[in-house]
Design an enzyme around this catalytic site. Structure first.
Site, PDB file in Angstrom:
ATOM      1  N   ASP A   1      42.930  34.024  37.370  1.00 48.80           N
ATOM      2  CA  ASP A   1      42.700  34.902  39.253  1.00 48.80           C
ATOM      3  C   ASP A   1      41.845  33.427  39.807  1.00 48.80           C
ATOM      4  OD1 ASP A   1      40.656  35.477  40.994  1.00 48.80           O
ATOM      5  OD2 ASP A   1      39.077  36.145  39.512  1.00 48.80           O
TER       6      ASP A   1
ATOM      7  N   ASP B   1      40.345  31.765  42.506  1.00 49.21           N
ATOM      8  CA  ASP B   1      39.458  32.173  43.849  1.00 49.21           C
ATOM      9  C   ASP B   1      38.981  30.903  44.467  1.00 49.21           C
ATOM     10  OD1 ASP B   1      37.441  33.131  45.477  1.00 49.21           O
ATOM     11  OD2 ASP B   1      36.461  34.464  44.183  1.00 49.21           O
TER      12      ASP B   1
ATOM     13  N   ASP C   1      38.682  31.897  37.139  1.00 51.91           N
ATOM     14  CA  ASP C   1      38.617  31.952  36.626  1.00 51.91           C
ATOM     15  C   ASP C   1      38.428  32.963  35.120  1.00 51.91           C
ATOM     16  OD1 ASP C   1      36.281  33.624  35.690  1.00 51.91           O
ATOM     17  OD2 ASP C   1      36.268  35.561  37.174  1.00 51.91           O
TER      18      ASP C   1
END
Lengths: 482, 329
Positions: B102, B104, B279
């Site tokens: 992930d 972000d 993440d």
């Protein structure tokens, strides 16, 4: 005379080793005096022969000597290589293989695959291979390692996913391997074919020697044999549920159990009966204090099951785990599991229910996971009969907490000096006890102005006098509670 | 930046806008195949009020049920598990899980934009990082069944190769560290008892190459406004003054000018920072729920969608729902 090293000497699970075991026949001979074995031991280079106790006379004694060697080497400052030199003499190969199987089967029958006994045996196997390799010449090492890897890896290219279990157990790290398109590069020709054109200003062959060469191959070989040993114990354990085990193997299992308990008593800092230590919540690190207050959804499961469970159990039962490097199980300290059931679990369960939403309302199965993390398998409650079905997990390191539970990592001054919440707890406990002692000393001096002698602490306070960051006795977590 | 100012995204979608989206624009058939296949084995979760996904343990046995649910509820956010279960309604009997990374945009450790939320610049940087990670997944780890999803504020890399889907958290953590370059690479090697110094940038393959790429990316994106926790201002200035050498891969000169001891410090610092490229919690969690591709990220009024071509993908053109354009009208 040059003795050729056999594959079985390093890999007791090889085809050659299997043949040796088959040739041995049945287990009835394991207590019989074996002149060939005695001769091989007697004639081993550097072997102590003045003490009769040093010389194993049959398979059973050889098996026990193997265990003894590893325990002494790991823990005993007076360990003497010469007492066990025979273990590194290739001439004992065929006896050693049998001893390996006796131990592996006895452990598989008597203990669970995740027990400290099984773990110790697997580590022993890794360590014995390493030392045996050290005794060989470079060409012998290369030759034997090549043969063993050829047998272990039966295809040209080995995928990194093939080493999944080894990587997962952290016996090996992914970044230590040279990977290309999913393959682990081990072979020189393969290396040169793939990377020769990319290498500039350096000799590609030299680069191969440095980056892969023998050390990586040996590492993979050792880790694979360790993994196979672990798998073998698992297999024996499963079989022992269906087939009546040989009584001799049960006896060996008992003996191993005794050796390890004696060793534990002798080599841990306790030097006596282990009873655990009363918890001092004041000394808990920030991440634990936050967890005890209840955690928000997202961090909740890991915080309670992985972090708090292991932290509370080790700080209450065996806070010196990282320093002593001795395998301990919960029942060594808490034989009837009363501390675990009446003190540790209630604290964990209460913290779990303080989470938002309460952990067990949402995930009732997490109770089973908590039991598993204490080493009692996937069951509702810890019970002695299930001990060793799973590992008693040590608290995760600060690095791991930063990854798994970043929201709980709020470091304070003490955190900077340590790498694990348990080390924090020990350091902080020591600091607090020092502060308390200084305060007591001050008040004693004020009350007795004519007496400048320091207050003498009773023997029970001994543990509080040492700095856990320095060597020496660091059982600084207050007195035991029994 | 211009588009962000013109189109009022980053503003939460109202209930009416959500309804409009799910009834007029959203099409259940556009769910990616990797979600549609064995959808009944996944757990679905929903956030109806914008307060977190507390409607969990839902399952959908067919696309039709999901379609009806979405049209009727128009949730604030919709998620589905990365895991496949035999009993997804209990989150029990785990079968396997996708491997997820992930990225972000707002959490990238070195962002040249320094914006408060996300903007074109940091979303562009997230895209660069995603491309680099995918290259490593393919070239080093040999993985092939890889999908990219624009999440609304960054990207999800979803790996569905069967060889990795049964892997546990520990091994996923190792893959993650390899991929982002968070392990300090070895610089000392030995053979036949002799020790040799070999820096990561001299090794054009394997993990050292991955680390070299991540290190270069980090240093080239440093700006005077950025602060590195364990790097002194004097060293930071030196790094900025010499980063030009990395543009031409003049690593020797860069290291020499920065100083070998300082270089070591910088390597350590960047390896720590690299951990923040993705993440980590998402990658190691086998039971996580992840924003459902095609669903609406109501907080920022953008569509979560599969990205077929990361090079050409422009979220401000392709992921903006129609109602946002109508807002302007």
């Amino acid at each position: 005379m040059i003795i050729m090293v056999s594959v079985a000497f390093l890999n007791p699970l090889s085809v050659e080793a299997e043949q040796i075991v088959r040739d041995m026949g049945d287990l009835s001979k394991i207590y019989e005096q074996n002149p060939d074995l005695i001769h091989a031991v007697d004639t081993s280079k550097s072997q102590t022969i003045s003490d009769n106790q040093s010389i194993p006379k049959n398979y059973y004694e050889l098996a026990i000597k193997r265990m003894e060697w590893y325990i002494k080497k790991k823990n005993d400052k007076n360990y003497n290589y010469k007492d066990y030199a025979f273990l590194f003499n290739p001439e004992i190969s065929k006896f050693d293989v049998v001893a390996f199987f006796i131990l592996a089967q006895a452990i598989g029958i008597k203990f669970n695959p995740n027990s400290r006994e099984s773990k110790l045996f697997v580590d022993l196997q890794g360590s014995i291979i390493e030392e045996r390799l050290e005794e060989l010449s470079i060409s012998e090492r290369r030759n034997i390692c090549g043969k063993i890897l050829d047998e272990l890896i039966q295809h040209d290219n080995i995928k990194w996913t093939f080493l999944e279990e080894i990587l997962s157990s952290k016996k090996l790290s992914l970044h230590e391997l040279i990977l290309d398109n999913g393959d682990i590069i081990l072979d020189k020709e393969d290396f040169l074919e793939r990377f020769r054109d990319k290498i500039t200003h350096r000799n590609p062959e030299r680069m191969y020697e440095l980056l892969i060469g023998d050390p990586v191959k040996e590492l993979i070989m050792i880790k694979m044999i360790m993994q196979k040993t672990e798998d073998y114990i698992k297999k024996v354990n499963e079989m022992s549920q269906k087939v009546e085990p040989h009584p001799y193997l049960l006896e060996v299992g008992e003996k191993i159990s005794k050796i390890l308990s004696d060793n534990l008593r002798y080599y841990t800092t306790y030097q006596g009966e282990m009873k655990g230590f009363r918890l001092n919540p004041e000394a808990f690190p920030p991440c634990i204090k936050l967890t005890l207050n209840g955690v928000q959804s997202g961090n909740r499961n890991d915080a309670i099951v992985l972090l708090l469970t292991s932290f509370l159990s080790y700080s209450r039962l065996y806070p010196s785990i990282f320093r002593d490097n001795v395998s301990v199980k919960v029942s060594d300290v808490d034989p009837d599991l009363k501390i675990t059931q009446n003190e540790i679990l209630p604290l964990i369960y209460e913290a779990a229910q303080r989470c938002n939403p309460p952990l067990f309302d949402d995930d009732p199965q997490e109770k089973l996971n908590i039991t598993a993390k204490l080493g009692f398998g996937v069951h509702e409650q810890p019970e002695l009969k299930n001990e060793g079905e799973s590992k008693w997990y040590t608290p995760m390191s600060c690095d791991k907490i930063k990854i798994h539970l970043p929201a709980l990592c709020k470091p304070d001054k003490t955190c900077k000096k340590i790498g694990n919440p348990l080390s924090y707890y020990k350091t902080k406990s020591w600091q607090l006890s020092q502060q308390r002692k200084n305060k007591e000393q001050k008040s004693y001096n004020n009350k007795n102005p004519n007496n400048n002698k320091s207050k003498t602490y009773k023997s029970g306070d001994r543990a509080e006098n040492s700095d856990p960051t320095k060597s020496g006795d660091d059982d600084s977590i207050g007195s035991d509670s029994h | 930046m211009i588009l962000l100012e013109v189109i009022p995204i980053n503003e939460p979608a109202t209930l009416q806008e959500r309804r409009k989206y799910y009834r007029e624009e959203w099409d259940v058939k556009k769910l990616p195949d990797f979600i549609k296949d064995h959808m009944e084995k996944r757990e679905f979760g929903f956030d109806h009020l914008g307060k977190g996904p507390n409607d969990r343990y839902r399952i959908f046995r067919s696309l039709e049920y999901l379609k009806r649910f979405m049209r009727y509820k128009s949730p604030f956010a919709a998620y589905c598990s990365v895991a496949f279960y035999d009993k997804p309604f209990k989150r029990a009997d785990w079968i396997k899980s996708e491997l997820i990374f992930d990225v972000d945009a707002k959490d990238i450790p070195i962002r040249t934009c320094q914006c408060e939320n996300v903007c074109e610049i940091c979303l562009g940087e997230a895209k660069e990082i995603v491309s680099a990670l995918i290259d490593t997944l393919k070239e080093d780890l040999g993985l092939k069944d890889i999908y990219i999803v624009y999440s609304g504020r960054g990207y999800h890399i979803r790996v569905l190769d069967e060889t990795v889907m049964k892997m546990d958290s520990d091994i996923r953590a190792q893959i993650l560290k390899y991929l982002v370059g968070s392990e300090v690479p070895r610089s000392e090697y030995s053979t036949k008892g002799d020790k040799y110094q070999l820096e990561h940038f001299s090794i054009p393959f394997g993990y050292p190459k991955v680390f070299t790429q991540r290190f270069k990316y980090a240093v080239l994106h440093l700006t005077p406004e950025i602060k590195l926790e364990n790097i002194s201002p004097a060293l930071f200035k030196k790094v900025l003054n010499n980063k030009k050498y990395l543009l031409n891969n003049e690593w020797g000169l860069f290291r020499k000018n920065v100083g070998p001891i300082n270089y070591k410090k910088l390597v350590k610092e960047i390896s720590n920072l690299n951990m923040g490229l993705v993440d980590a919690k998402v990658s190691i969690d086998l039971k996580r729920i992840l924003r459902l591709p095609t669903s609406l990220h109501s907080k920022v009024s953008m569509k979560c969608m599969e990205v077929k071509n990361i090079e050409k993908f422009d979220p401000f053109k392709e992921a903006v729902p129609k109602f946002v354009y109508e807002r302007k009208d």
